[in-house]
Design an enzyme around this catalytic site. Structure first.
Site, mmCIF file in Angstrom:
data_model
loop_
_atom_site.group_PDB
_atom_site.id
_atom_site.type_symbol
_atom_site.label_atom_id
_atom_site.label_comp_id
_atom_site.label_asym_id
_atom_site.label_seq_id
_atom_site.Cartn_x
_atom_site.Cartn_y
_atom_site.Cartn_z
ATOM 1 N N ASP A 1 4.394 0.594 12.164
ATOM 2 C CA ASP A 1 3.128 -0.004 11.707
ATOM 3 C C ASP A 1 2.947 -1.422 12.224
ATOM 4 O O ASP A 1 1.854 -1.971 12.139
ATOM 5 C CB ASP A 1 3.064 -0.006 10.176
ATOM 6 C CG ASP A 1 2.960 1.404 9.635
ATOM 7 O OD1 ASP A 1 3.165 1.588 8.418
ATOM 8 O OD2 ASP A 1 2.708 2.323 10.426
ATOM 9 N N ARG B 1 -8.778 -0.411 4.708
ATOM 10 C CA ARG B 1 -7.964 0.598 4.010
ATOM 11 C C ARG B 1 -6.638 -0.014 3.571
ATOM 12 O O ARG B 1 -6.037 0.459 2.634
ATOM 13 C CB ARG B 1 -7.682 1.780 4.937
ATOM 14 C CG ARG B 1 -8.873 2.679 5.184
ATOM 15 C CD ARG B 1 -8.451 3.863 5.995
ATOM 16 N NE ARG B 1 -7.214 4.406 5.444
ATOM 17 C CZ ARG B 1 -6.387 5.178 6.137
ATOM 18 N NH1 ARG B 1 -6.676 5.489 7.388
ATOM 19 N NH2 ARG B 1 -5.280 5.644 5.601
ATOM 20 N N CYS C 1 -4.993 12.196 12.471
ATOM 21 C CA CYS C 1 -5.843 11.001 12.493
ATOM 22 C C CYS C 1 -5.634 10.360 13.864
ATOM 23 O O CYS C 1 -5.141 10.986 14.786
ATOM 24 C CB CYS C 1 -5.528 10.067 11.349
ATOM 25 S SG CYS C 1 -3.978 9.251 11.594
ATOM 26 N N LYS D 1 0.855 -1.202 0.000
ATOM 27 C CA LYS D 1 0.000 0.000 0.000
ATOM 28 C C LYS D 1 0.888 1.249 0.000
ATOM 29 O O LYS D 1 0.679 2.163 -0.792
ATOM 30 C CB LYS D 1 -0.872 0.009 1.251
ATOM 31 C CG LYS D 1 -1.543 1.354 1.562
ATOM 32 C CD LYS D 1 -2.464 1.297 2.759
ATOM 33 C CE LYS D 1 -1.765 1.563 4.051
ATOM 34 N NZ LYS D 1 -1.493 2.973 4.357
ATOM 35 N N ASN D 2 1.912 1.250 0.835
ATOM 36 C CA ASN D 2 2.713 2.462 1.026
ATOM 37 C C ASN D 2 3.759 2.675 -0.064
ATOM 38 O O ASN D 2 4.439 3.695 -0.069
ATOM 39 C CB ASN D 2 3.347 2.465 2.427
ATOM 40 C CG ASN D 2 2.274 2.610 3.493
ATOM 41 O OD1 ASN D 2 1.114 2.921 3.182
ATOM 42 N ND2 ASN D 2 2.629 2.352 4.731
ATOM 43 N N ARG E 1 -0.054 14.546 12.908
ATOM 44 C CA ARG E 1 0.440 14.334 11.532
ATOM 45 C C ARG E 1 0.772 15.674 10.836
ATOM 46 O O ARG E 1 0.149 16.039 9.841
ATOM 47 C CB ARG E 1 -0.551 13.529 10.692
ATOM 48 C CG ARG E 1 -1.034 12.242 11.366
ATOM 49 C CD ARG E 1 0.042 11.184 11.515
ATOM 50 N NE ARG E 1 0.457 10.585 10.262
ATOM 51 C CZ ARG E 1 -0.186 9.589 9.660
ATOM 52 N NH1 ARG E 1 -1.283 9.119 10.188
ATOM 53 N NH2 ARG E 1 0.273 9.102 8.526
HETATM 54 C C1 EPZ Z 1 4.149 6.915 6.319
HETATM 55 O O1 EPZ Z 1 3.368 7.940 6.918
HETATM 56 C C2 EPZ Z 1 3.219 5.715 6.219
HETATM 57 N N1 EPZ Z 1 2.069 6.037 5.371
HETATM 58 C C3 EPZ Z 1 2.734 5.331 7.623
HETATM 59 O O2 EPZ Z 1 1.927 4.154 7.496
HETATM 60 C C4 EPZ Z 1 3.944 5.002 8.490
HETATM 61 O O3 EPZ Z 1 3.510 4.725 9.797
HETATM 62 C C5 EPZ Z 1 4.906 6.200 8.499
HETATM 63 O O4 EPZ Z 1 5.267 6.552 7.146
HETATM 64 C C6 EPZ Z 1 6.181 5.897 9.265
HETATM 65 O O5 EPZ Z 1 6.824 4.804 8.692
HETATM 66 C C7 EPZ Z 1 2.222 5.977 4.024
HETATM 67 O O6 EPZ Z 1 3.293 5.697 3.517
HETATM 68 C C8 EPZ Z 1 1.011 6.288 3.208
HETATM 69 P P1 EPZ Z 1 6.234 10.255 8.453
HETATM 70 P P2 EPZ Z 1 3.951 9.459 6.958
HETATM 71 O O7 EPZ Z 1 6.140 11.508 7.656
HETATM 72 O O8 EPZ Z 1 4.666 9.765 5.705
HETATM 73 C C9 EPZ Z 1 6.254 13.433 11.983
HETATM 74 C C10 EPZ Z 1 0.005 2.848 7.732
HETATM 75 O O9 EPZ Z 1 -0.540 2.319 8.707
HETATM 76 N N2 EPZ Z 1 6.287 14.443 10.897
HETATM 77 O O10 EPZ Z 1 7.454 9.409 8.362
HETATM 78 O O11 EPZ Z 1 2.830 10.346 7.381
HETATM 79 C C11 EPZ Z 1 4.902 12.735 12.029
HETATM 80 O O12 EPZ Z 1 3.969 13.493 12.789
HETATM 81 C C12 EPZ Z 1 0.532 4.261 7.837
HETATM 82 O O13 EPZ Z 1 0.197 2.288 6.616
HETATM 83 C C13 EPZ Z 1 6.469 15.784 11.238
HETATM 84 O O14 EPZ Z 1 6.612 16.123 12.406
HETATM 85 O O15 EPZ Z 1 4.991 9.323 8.163
HETATM 86 C C14 EPZ Z 1 5.225 11.427 12.681
HETATM 87 O O16 EPZ Z 1 5.264 11.624 14.084
HETATM 88 C C15 EPZ Z 1 0.293 4.857 9.209
HETATM 89 N N3 EPZ Z 1 6.471 16.720 10.245
HETATM 90 C C16 EPZ Z 1 6.640 11.127 12.170
HETATM 91 O O17 EPZ Z 1 7.168 12.370 11.687
HETATM 92 C C17 EPZ Z 1 6.318 16.375 8.928
HETATM 93 O O18 EPZ Z 1 6.348 17.264 8.055
HETATM 94 C C18 EPZ Z 1 6.655 10.102 11.036
HETATM 95 O O19 EPZ Z 1 5.936 10.645 9.986
HETATM 96 C C19 EPZ Z 1 6.129 15.008 8.602
HETATM 97 C C20 EPZ Z 1 6.128 14.062 9.601
#
Ligand code: EPZ
Length: 418
Positions: free
Chosen positions: A306, A398, A114, A20-21, A119
Site C-alpha cells: 500500500d 475511501r 478492482c 482503516k484496515n 482480487r
Molecule cells: C488487504 O487486502 C488490504 N485491505 C489491502 O489494502 C492490502 O493491500 C492487502 O491486504 C495486502 O496487504 C484491507 O485490509 C481492507 P490479500 P486483501 O488477501 O485482504 C491474492 C488498501 O489500499 N489472493 O492479502 O484483499 C490477492 O489477489 C488496500 O488499503 C489470492 O490469490 O489482500 C493479492 O494478489 C488495497 N486469493 C494477494 O493475494 C485469495 O483468496 C494479497 O491479497 C486472497 C488473496
C-alpha cells in the site's frame, strides 16, 4: 477533484488517524456476539460509511459519535450482504466468516476485482470449506452454508490478509480448534485478535505465521465496551513521504513506531533523517536524497504494497535509478502512467518499475484509479512546478480522513472541487 499548487515545503505536526484496515475487520467482528460494541478512533472515511451501511442493512443498530462507533448486533437478522454495497467495497467479503459464525449462512455477491488486480477469494473459500462450509454460486451471488463450523488445520498457499481474517472470524464459534498456518502477520491481524479476545474469543498467535483459534460458545461472548483501533501505518507513511518529497520537516503523533519500521527503513535509505520517541515520529531531509537499488513489496514485516505508489512518486524526484518490484498485486502500477504525465521517467517491465529521478515534475491533469494511487499523485503534485489537478478524489476519500485539512495544516496549497 483536488487542485494543488506545487512548490511548498510541508512542515508541521499531524495526528495519525485510526487504521482503516483494522477498523473494517473489527466492525465485521461485531456481528458475532449479538451485543453492543463500542469502537474508538475509527477513521471518518467512505469505506467505514459503507461497512456501517452494510451492518445496519443486516439489522445492527449503529450510533456514530465522531470517531466512536457503537454497533449493537443483537437484532442482526440477515445473512445477506446486498450486491450494491458489496460492489462499493470488496473487502466486505470478511463479513462472510462472521455471518457463518453467527448464522451458519452467508450470501454475498462475488466481490468485483478492482484497479489493482482480479482480487480472487479462493484461499478464503478453501479454508472455510475445510471448516465444513458448502458453497454454491448463482446469478453472481455466492451462497455459503454450514451445519456447524468445525475447527480445521488450514495451510494458506499465500499469507492473505483477508483470508486470515475470515478464518479467524469463522473460528471464534467453530466447534473445536482452528489452526491457520502461513497466516498474514500484519499489525491489523493482531488488532483483530485483541478485539476478538476482548469479546471472549480464545485466539493466540496473531503476528506470527501460525494462529490458533479455540472455538467458544456464543453465550461465552460479551459486549466490548471501548476498544481503540491501532493507528493507520499506511496513512502515516503517506504523510512522511509528503514531507520527504517537499524536503520538509514533519512530526507524526499517534503512531506505533514498530508498525512503521519497514517504511522508515526505506525512507532512511533514501537519506531522510528519522527520529522516533514516545509515540511520535519525526522526519526531515537535510542532504540530497539517494535512489533505491531495490525496493520490493512483501507481506508484513516486508515493505507494504500500500506504500508502493507513494514511494514511486518520491523516487521519481530522487536523482539516480531506483528499481521497485511489486510482488503482492498483479496490476498495481496504474499510477506510473499518470506520474509520467507529470514528467516522471518510469519504465514498467512486468512487475518491476525502473524509476529514473528527474530534476523536477510539472503540474498536469492526472487521474487516480485507486486509493493509494490517488495519494501518490497528490504527493507528487506537491513537488511539481505549477498546478496539478487530481481527478478521482472519491478513491482517496475511501481511506484518508480529512486529507485536505491535514495537508493544509502542513502548508500545502490544496483545495477540493466537487
Ligand atoms: C488487504 O487486502 C488490504 N485491505 C489491502 O489494502 C492490502 O493491500 C492487502 O491486504 C495486502 O496487504 C484491507 O485490509 C481492507 P490479500 P486483501 O488477501 O485482504 C491474492 C488498501 O489500499 N489472493 O492479502 O484483499 C490477492 O489477489 C488496500 O488499503 C489470492 O490469490 O489482500 C493479492 O494478489 C488495497 N486469493 C494477494 O493475494 C485469495 O483468496 C494479497 O491479497 C486472497 C488473496
Amino acid at each position: 477533484m483536488y487542485i494543488i499548487q506545487g512548490g511548498e515545503t510541508l512542515s508541521g505536526k499531524i495526528k495519525v488517524q485510526g487504521s482503516k484496515n483494522s477498523s473494517l475487520p473489527i466492525l465485521a467482528a461485531t456481528v458475532i456476539n449479538g451485543k453492543k460494541n463500542i469502537i474508538c478512533d475509527v477513521p471518518l472515511i467512505k469505506d467505514i460509511e459503507v461497512m456501517c451501511k452494510i451492518l445496519s442493512n443486516l439489522g445492527a443498530t449503529i450510533v456514530k459519535r465522531g470517531n466512536v462507533i457503537e454497533v449493537d448486533s443483537e437484532k442482526v437478522n440477515s445473512f445477506e450482504v446486498p450486491e450494491q454495497l458489496m460492489r462499493e467495497m470488496r473487502s466486505s467479503i470478511i463479513l462472510m466468516g462472521a455471518l457463518l459464525g453467527r448464522f451458519g449462512r452467508a450470501k454475498v455477491s462475488y466481490p468485483g476485482g478492482c484497479e489493482i488486480g482480479p482480487r480472487p477469494i479462493d484461499l478464503h473459500l478453501k479454508g472455510l470449506s475445510l471448516m465444513g462450509v458448502d458453497f454454491s454460486e448463482g446469478h453472481g451471488f455466492l451462497n455459503a452454508k454450514t451445519d456447524g463450523l468445525k475447527g480445521a488445520d488450514i495451510h494458506l498457499d499465500f499469507p492473505s490478509v483477508g483470508a486470515t481474517e475470515n478464518l479467524m472470524l469463522a473460528g471464534v464459534l467453530a466447534h473445536g480448534t482452528t489452526i491457520v498456518r502461513n497466516a498474514a502477520k500484519e499489525p491489523e491481524i493482531v488488532d483483530l485478535q485483541n478485539f476478538l479476545n476482548r469479546m471472549g474469543a480464545n485466539i493466540k498467535g496473531a503476528g506470527t505465521d501460525t494462529i490458533k483459534i479455540e472455538g467458544v460458545k456464543i453465550h461465552d461472548l460479551r459486549a466490548v465496551n471501548d476498544y481503540t483501533v491501532i493507528p493507520d501505518r499506511i496513512v502515516a507513511g503517506t504523510y512522511l513521504v509528503a514531507a520527504a518529497i517537499t524536503r520538509g520537516h514533519i512530526i507524526l503523533t499517534n503512531v506505533i513506531t514498530e508498525h512503521l519500521e519497514p517504511i522508515l527503513a526505506k525512507l532512511r535509505e533514501t537519506g531522510c533523517v528519522i527520529n522516533s520517541r514516545n509515540g511520535q515520529v519525526e522526519l526531515y531531509v537535510d542532504k540530497p536524497m539517494v535512489s533505491l537499488e531495490s525496493l520490493r513489496t512483501l507481506p508484513y514485516p516486508g515493505f507494504p504494497t500500500d506504500m508502493q505508489a507513494p514511494m514511486m512518486a518520491l523516487l521519481a524526484t530522487v536523482e539516480g535509478t531506483s528499481i521497485l518490484t511489486e510482488t503482492i498485486f498483479e496490476n498495481r502500477f496504474k499510477h506510473a502512467q499518470e506520474l509520467r504525465r507529470m514528467g516522471a521517467n518510469i519504465t514498467i517491465n512486468g512487475n518491476t518499475a525502473i524509476i529514473k529521478g528527474v530534476k523536477k515534475l510539472t503540474g498536469a491533469i492526472v487521474e487516480a484509479k485507486d486509493l493509494r494511487a490517488g495519494a501518490a499523485l497528490i504527493v507528487a503534485a506537491f513537488a511539481a512546478e505549477g498546478e496539478t489537478v487530481v481527478e478521482g478524489a472519491c478513491h482517496v476519500e475511501r481511506g484518508y480522513e480529512d486529507i485536505v485539512g491535514k495537508l493544509k495544516a502542513l502548508g500545502a496549497k490544496i483545495v477540493k472541487k466537487h
